[in-house]
Design an enzyme around this catalytic site. Sequence first.
Site, PDB file in Angstrom:
ATOM      1  N   CYS A 179       8.526 -10.761 -31.113  1.00 54.14           N
ATOM      2  CA  CYS A 179       7.225 -11.407 -30.591  1.00 54.14           C
ATOM      3  C   CYS A 179       6.513 -10.847 -29.496  1.00 54.14           C
ATOM      4  CB  CYS A 179       8.130 -12.934 -30.582  1.00 54.14           C
ATOM      5  SG  CYS A 179       6.755 -14.032 -30.560  1.00 54.14           S
TER       6      CYS A 179
ATOM      7  N   HIS B  83      11.473 -14.461 -34.705  1.00 56.36           N
ATOM      8  CA  HIS B  83      12.626 -14.426 -33.719  1.00 56.36           C
ATOM      9  C   HIS B  83      14.199 -14.602 -34.609  1.00 56.36           C
ATOM     10  CE1 HIS B  83      11.014 -14.948 -30.004  1.00 56.36           C
ATOM     11  NE2 HIS B  83       9.696 -15.744 -30.503  1.00 56.36           N
TER      12      HIS B  83
ATOM     13  N   GLU C 261      17.143 -14.001 -33.409  1.00 51.60           N
ATOM     14  CA  GLU C 261      18.060 -14.478 -32.681  1.00 51.60           C
ATOM     15  C   GLU C 261      18.229 -15.854 -32.685  1.00 51.60           C
ATOM     16  OE1 GLU C 261      15.223 -13.465 -31.714  1.00 51.60           O
ATOM     17  OE2 GLU C 261      14.545 -14.506 -29.996  1.00 51.60           O
TER      18      GLU C 261
END
Length: 204
Positions: free
Chosen positions: A84, A178, A180
């Site tokens: 991002c 994202h 994660e």
Amino acid sequence: IAGKGLVIKIGVLELQGGYALHHNLLKKIGLNSVPIKSSDDLKQSDGLIIPGGESTTLSLLMKKYNLRESIINFAKNNPVLGTCAGLILMSKVVDDERVDPLGLFDLSVSRNAYGRQIHSSKKRICFRYNQAEKIEFDSTFIRAPKIKYIGENIDIVAKHENLPVAIFAKNLLGLSFHPEIDGIDIFHKMMFDKTSKFYYKNMN
Ligand code: GLN
């Protein structure tokens, strides 16, 4: 690697933004991670993650802490993953003059092009890690950038609605979203886990 320890350590840039979940994910896949706050920290590291956050702020802080040139040099021959805001900083051209991107990728991006915070959502992603195999999953977009122009020798490794959301070149990987947050470890394995089938040197 000369001057570095035998244990592989992946650095996570800790200037601002969502670095904590990257440490968690690296730990989950059995890799050591270290915080990067200075160019000395970078010397101890075998890879780098530039997390999401605010690319305008990150851009200022990179200058303040003298990390700009060291990251550009580090990225010449070490694996770097940006998510991002990290992707925004890795690109060459950004549609916001407050961001001074690192120019690691020949890429132009448009900030916040997937909409404002309230439009943040999980979107379907189609990932290809070699010519044959496709993996589909949902991942999180938070005021995510759109990739507008892609230069030569850059591969698109994942798409959402047929638009590129993950791009790869040599030792660099940039993601609009994202993984994660969703505990998706494919991309971390791709860049940093030499034992994984996803590791980029196994890619074709
Ligand atoms: N919109 C932010 C920026 O332009 C990026 C958001 C994020 O990293 N989740 O820097």
